[in-house]
Design a protein around this motif. Structure first.
Motif, PDB file in Angstrom:
ATOM      1  N   LEU A 192     129.717  21.371  11.780  1.00 23.04           N
ATOM      2  CA  LEU A 192     130.864  22.590  11.632  1.00 23.04           C
ATOM      3  C   LEU A 192     130.169  24.225  11.509  1.00 23.04           C
ATOM      4  CD1 LEU A 192     133.659  20.120  10.181  1.00 23.04           C
ATOM      5  CD2 LEU A 192     133.137  21.020  12.182  1.00 23.04           C
ATOM      6  N   LEU A 193     129.576  24.112  10.443  1.00 24.52           N
ATOM      7  CA  LEU A 193     129.608  25.653  10.412  1.00 24.52           C
ATOM      8  C   LEU A 193     128.115  26.331  10.697  1.00 24.52           C
ATOM      9  CD1 LEU A 193     129.227  24.951   6.431  1.00 24.52           C
ATOM     10  CD2 LEU A 193     131.054  26.049   8.446  1.00 24.52           C
ATOM     11  N   LYS A 194     127.897  26.923  11.109  1.00 27.28           N
ATOM     12  CA  LYS A 194     126.553  28.277  11.860  1.00 27.28           C
ATOM     13  C   LYS A 194     125.464  28.648  11.310  1.00 27.28           C
ATOM     14  CE  LYS A 194     128.398  29.125  16.476  1.00 27.28           C
ATOM     15  NZ  LYS A 194     128.670  30.298  17.160  1.00 27.28           N
ATOM     16  N   VAL A 195     124.531  27.697  10.944  1.00 30.00           N
ATOM     17  CA  VAL A 195     123.738  27.973   9.459  1.00 30.00           C
ATOM     18  C   VAL A 195     122.484  28.025  10.243  1.00 30.00           C
ATOM     19  CG1 VAL A 195     122.286  27.375   7.349  1.00 30.00           C
ATOM     20  CG2 VAL A 195     125.340  26.756   7.831  1.00 30.00           C
ATOM     21  N   SER A 196     121.838  29.191   9.923  1.00 29.78           N
ATOM     22  CA  SER A 196     120.252  29.450  10.308  1.00 29.78           C
ATOM     23  C   SER A 196     119.073  28.545   9.531  1.00 29.78           C
ATOM     24  CB  SER A 196     119.497  31.087   9.543  1.00 29.78           C
ATOM     25  OG  SER A 196     119.731  30.883   8.427  1.00 29.78           O
ATOM     26  N   ILE A 197     117.824  28.691  10.390  1.00 26.84           N
ATOM     27  CA  ILE A 197     117.208  27.633   9.328  1.00 26.84           C
ATOM     28  C   ILE A 197     116.569  27.893   8.098  1.00 26.84           C
ATOM     29  CG2 ILE A 197     114.366  25.878   9.922  1.00 26.84           C
ATOM     30  CD1 ILE A 197     115.656  26.141  13.344  1.00 26.84           C
ATOM     31  N   SER A 198     116.905  29.492   7.941  1.00 25.11           N
ATOM     32  CA  SER A 198     115.954  29.611   7.026  1.00 25.11           C
ATOM     33  C   SER A 198     116.770  29.161   5.433  1.00 25.11           C
ATOM     34  CB  SER A 198     115.625  31.428   7.057  1.00 25.11           C
ATOM     35  OG  SER A 198     117.368  31.994   7.009  1.00 25.11           O
ATOM     36  N   ASN A 199     118.480  28.543   6.200  1.00 24.56           N
ATOM     37  CA  ASN A 199     118.749  28.279   4.637  1.00 24.56           C
ATOM     38  C   ASN A 199     119.641  27.026   5.068  1.00 24.56           C
ATOM     39  OD1 ASN A 199     119.499  31.033   3.562  1.00 24.56           O
ATOM     40  ND2 ASN A 199     121.271  31.853   5.659  1.00 24.56           N
ATOM     41  N   LEU A 200     118.461  26.394   5.187  1.00 22.82           N
ATOM     42  CA  LEU A 200     119.117  24.564   5.648  1.00 22.82           C
ATOM     43  C   LEU A 200     118.712  24.047   4.453  1.00 22.82           C
ATOM     44  CD1 LEU A 200     120.197  22.473   7.626  1.00 22.82           C
ATOM     45  CD2 LEU A 200     117.649  22.260   8.039  1.00 22.82           C
ATOM     46  N   GLN A 201     117.657  24.408   3.685  1.00 23.15           N
ATOM     47  CA  GLN A 201     118.112  24.197   2.492  1.00 23.15           C
ATOM     48  C   GLN A 201     118.692  24.325   1.185  1.00 23.15           C
ATOM     49  OE1 GLN A 201     114.117  25.702   0.137  1.00 23.15           O
ATOM     50  NE2 GLN A 201     113.651  23.793  -1.254  1.00 23.15           N
ATOM     51  N   LEU A 202     119.033  25.552   1.145  1.00 25.80           N
ATOM     52  CA  LEU A 202     119.913  26.109   0.528  1.00 25.80           C
ATOM     53  C   LEU A 202     121.254  24.863   1.267  1.00 25.80           C
ATOM     54  CD1 LEU A 202     121.769  28.310  -1.373  1.00 25.80           C
ATOM     55  CD2 LEU A 202     121.825  29.371   0.875  1.00 25.80           C
ATOM     56  N   MET A 229     114.840  24.685  -6.064  1.00 21.57           N
ATOM     57  CA  MET A 229     114.867  25.718  -5.251  1.00 21.57           C
ATOM     58  C   MET A 229     113.266  26.776  -4.995  1.00 21.57           C
ATOM     59  SD  MET A 229     118.229  25.837  -2.926  1.00 21.57           S
ATOM     60  CE  MET A 229     119.307  26.795  -4.159  1.00 21.57           C
ATOM     61  N   GLU A 230     112.616  26.640  -5.973  1.00 23.78           N
ATOM     62  CA  GLU A 230     111.009  27.958  -6.736  1.00 23.78           C
ATOM     63  C   GLU A 230     112.102  29.162  -6.326  1.00 23.78           C
ATOM     64  OE1 GLU A 230     108.237  26.973  -3.819  1.00 23.78           O
ATOM     65  OE2 GLU A 230     108.242  25.816  -4.927  1.00 23.78           O
ATOM     66  N   ASN A 231     113.519  29.506  -6.381  1.00 23.91           N
ATOM     67  CA  ASN A 231     114.569  29.920  -6.081  1.00 23.91           C
ATOM     68  C   ASN A 231     114.300  31.429  -5.476  1.00 23.91           C
ATOM     69  OD1 ASN A 231     115.578  30.272  -9.564  1.00 23.91           O
ATOM     70  ND2 ASN A 231     112.708  31.000 -10.030  1.00 23.91           N
ATOM     71  N   THR A 232     114.475  30.516  -4.120  1.00 23.90           N
ATOM     72  CA  THR A 232     114.096  30.739  -2.572  1.00 23.90           C
ATOM     73  C   THR A 232     115.977  32.051  -2.699  1.00 23.90           C
ATOM     74  OG1 THR A 232     112.703  29.657  -2.125  1.00 23.90           O
ATOM     75  CG2 THR A 232     113.723  30.622  -0.517  1.00 23.90           C
ATOM     76  N   TYR A 233     116.439  31.147  -3.676  1.00 22.60           N
ATOM     77  CA  TYR A 233     117.719  31.329  -3.846  1.00 22.60           C
ATOM     78  C   TYR A 233     118.429  32.008  -4.302  1.00 22.60           C
ATOM     79  CZ  TYR A 233     116.934  29.315   0.942  1.00 22.60           C
ATOM     80  OH  TYR A 233     116.925  28.648   1.986  1.00 22.60           O
ATOM     81  N   THR A 234     119.795  32.932  -4.458  1.00 25.22           N
ATOM     82  CA  THR A 234     120.245  33.399  -5.714  1.00 25.22           C
ATOM     83  C   THR A 234     121.151  32.711  -6.574  1.00 25.22           C
ATOM     84  OG1 THR A 234     121.395  34.734  -5.093  1.00 25.22           O
ATOM     85  CG2 THR A 234     119.168  35.831  -5.835  1.00 25.22           C
ATOM     86  N   PRO A 235     122.031  32.853  -7.540  1.00 27.46           N
ATOM     87  CA  PRO A 235     122.884  31.846  -7.454  1.00 27.46           C
ATOM     88  C   PRO A 235     124.135  32.397  -6.921  1.00 27.46           C
ATOM     89  CG  PRO A 235     121.493  32.312 -10.025  1.00 27.46           C
ATOM     90  CD  PRO A 235     120.735  32.670  -8.672  1.00 27.46           C
ATOM     91  N   HIS A 236     124.196  33.831  -6.663  1.00 23.08           N
ATOM     92  CA  HIS A 236     125.271  34.179  -6.053  1.00 23.08           C
ATOM     93  C   HIS A 236     125.014  33.700  -4.552  1.00 23.08           C
ATOM     94  CE1 HIS A 236     128.075  37.048  -4.452  1.00 23.08           C
ATOM     95  NE2 HIS A 236     127.063  37.368  -3.296  1.00 23.08           N
ATOM     96  N   GLN A 237     124.389  34.170  -4.297  1.00 25.60           N
ATOM     97  CA  GLN A 237     123.818  33.301  -2.492  1.00 25.60           C
ATOM     98  C   GLN A 237     124.463  31.452  -1.903  1.00 25.60           C
ATOM     99  OE1 GLN A 237     119.735  34.401  -2.239  1.00 25.60           O
ATOM    100  NE2 GLN A 237     120.287  35.730  -0.293  1.00 25.60           N
ATOM    101  N   LEU A 238     123.874  30.803  -3.815  1.00 28.41           N
ATOM    102  CA  LEU A 238     124.217  29.241  -3.475  1.00 28.41           C
ATOM    103  C   LEU A 238     125.889  29.330  -3.414  1.00 28.41           C
ATOM    104  CD1 LEU A 238     122.430  26.949  -5.710  1.00 28.41           C
ATOM    105  CD2 LEU A 238     125.430  26.869  -5.409  1.00 28.41           C
ATOM    106  N   LEU A 239     126.524  30.206  -4.836  1.00 31.70           N
ATOM    107  CA  LEU A 239     128.170  29.959  -4.726  1.00 31.70           C
ATOM    108  C   LEU A 239     128.773  30.528  -3.516  1.00 31.70           C
ATOM    109  CD1 LEU A 239     128.227  31.140  -8.363  1.00 31.70           C
ATOM    110  CD2 LEU A 239     128.620  28.881  -7.695  1.00 31.70           C
TER     111      LEU A 239
END
Length: 392
Positions: A192-202, A229-239
């Motif tokens: 349903l969503l267009k998510v890039s491969i780089s954000n698939l783990q997120l 996730m080894e801090n690859t993403y920030t809490p802001h990005q997760l929320l």
């Protein structure tokens, strides 16, 4: 959970533990804190099935029960069986599951009530059949029309992510329902969503976070999830991704996992602990197979149980075979579907020890799980494909 009416998952899943070690369901505690006068329905066993007796110890004394083992599946029929309107107000399974004949519905209903009570899923047996019929209805909305993945996603890529999520799920000590809901939300989100491969783990961690909010009492901090996730993403990005997923899924997080159907079936069929663990292992392997998203949860559960039964080859007993007939009656008419799923699970089990996605294999090779993933019959594909109905 709200769709199925199930209570806490721990007593249901920890079948290998002693009775005193299991926790009392939360809803049972809540009901016990404020006692209410409950009307206990007086069961009229004469109208609930001509072959059902009131005494639990003798409920398998059935007269006129004809067994069939055609195509390796146990079935049964009852001559001139009368379907009582008060015990089967709506032929739900005939219409939903494509079954042309549901045999001895009163007996199945009675055994379903006993199974839910034994597993600690309900406080009042009066609602057991209503819960089961709701499960059967809701599962129709939890399948996908196609197993094809959109965009640049591949089956291997998604399997690696799910395998990693299984490991994270183990680290966080979440319930098994949370894992199945996580994978279901992930399968919906990637379509349903267009998510890039780089954000698939997120995306996968966000689905795990949402499933935990629905199923768990205690949740990790957002910063802890980012640390995993080894801090690859920030809490802001997760929320921000969480808001995007919730809006994309329209806040619809309900799911009827195949695990519930599996454990109810194993309880009715009086399966051994090793059989339960083997079926649970095979069912969890289906999470890594993209082809399985097109099948109904009840069919996934039935195929896992049938394959576990064929692999273990436990000596049959008259009472056990009769119990198996009653349990497998809800799968009558779907043998071809079950065989297709069994082929997928057999090949997945053969690849598990040597593949790159080994989280489930390692999870089920411990003493607590009775080393089912190391069973000799699961080590090579040829040994599995010799199971009746699985020849290529």
């Amino acid at each position: 959970m709200a769709q199925t009416g199930f209570c806490d998952s721990r007593p249901l899943l920890d079948l290998h533990k002693k009775a005193e070690e299991t926790r009392v369901p939360l809803r049972t505690w809540a009901n016990a804190c404020s006692p209410k006068e409950r009307w206990t329905q007086v069961e009229d066993f004469a109208t609930r099935g001509a072959f059902m007796t009131a005494e639990q110890d003798h409920r398998w004394v059935l007269h006129g029960l004809h067994m069939s083992t055609e195509d390796g599946f146990m079935g049964y029929s009852v001559p001139n069986a009368r379907r009582s309107s008060d015990c089967w107000e709506e032929p739900l399974l005939w219409r939903i599951s494509g079954l042309q004949h549901m045999l001895v519905p009163g007996l199945l209903r009675h055994e379903m009530e006993l199974a839910m009570s034994k597993l600690g899923l309900i406080y009042d047996r009066t609602y057991a059949w209503d819960i089961f019929t709701t499960m059967m209805r809701s599962q129709l909305h939890h399948t996908f029309s196609s197993a094809e993945l959109p965009g640049a996603y591949s089956e291997k890529m998604l399997a690696i992510l799910i395998d990693w999520l299984i490991q994270v799920h183990e680290v966080l000590h979440f319930s098994e329902e949370t894992l199945y809901l996580t994978v279901y939300l992930l399968n919906r989100a990637v379509r349903l969503l267009k998510v890039s491969i780089s954000n698939l783990q997120l995306l996968g961690v966000v689905c795990l976070f949402l499933a935990g909010k629905k199923e768990e009492c205690l949740l990790p901090e957002v910063s802890e999830l980012c640390h995993l996730m080894e801090n690859t993403y920030t809490p802001h990005q997760l929320l921000r991704m969480e808001r995007r997923v919730l809006c994309g899924l329209e806040f619809e997080l309900s799911y009827t996992p195949p695990l519930h159907f599996l454990l109810l079936s194993t309880c009715i069929a009086q399966c051994s602990n090793q059989m339960v663990w083997m079926a649970r292992y095979l069912l969890e392997l289906s999470l890594l197979e993209v082809q399985c998203v097109v099948f109904q949860p009840i069919h996934l559960a039935g195929a896992a149980l049938q394959l576990a039964r064929c692999v273990l080859q436990e000596p049959p007993t008259p009472e056990g075979e009769t119990a198996w007939c009653v349990s497998s009656s809800i799968f009558v008419g779907s043998e071809a579907t079950l065989l297709a799923i069994m082929r997928i699970l057999a090949l997945a089990a053969a690849r598990a020890p040597i593949g790159s996605t080994r989280a489930s294999f390692l999870k089920f090779r411990t003493e607590d799980t009775m080393y089912v993933s190391k069973h000799p019959a699961l080590m090579t594909a040829p040994s599995l494909l010799k199971v009746p109905g699985l020849q290529t």
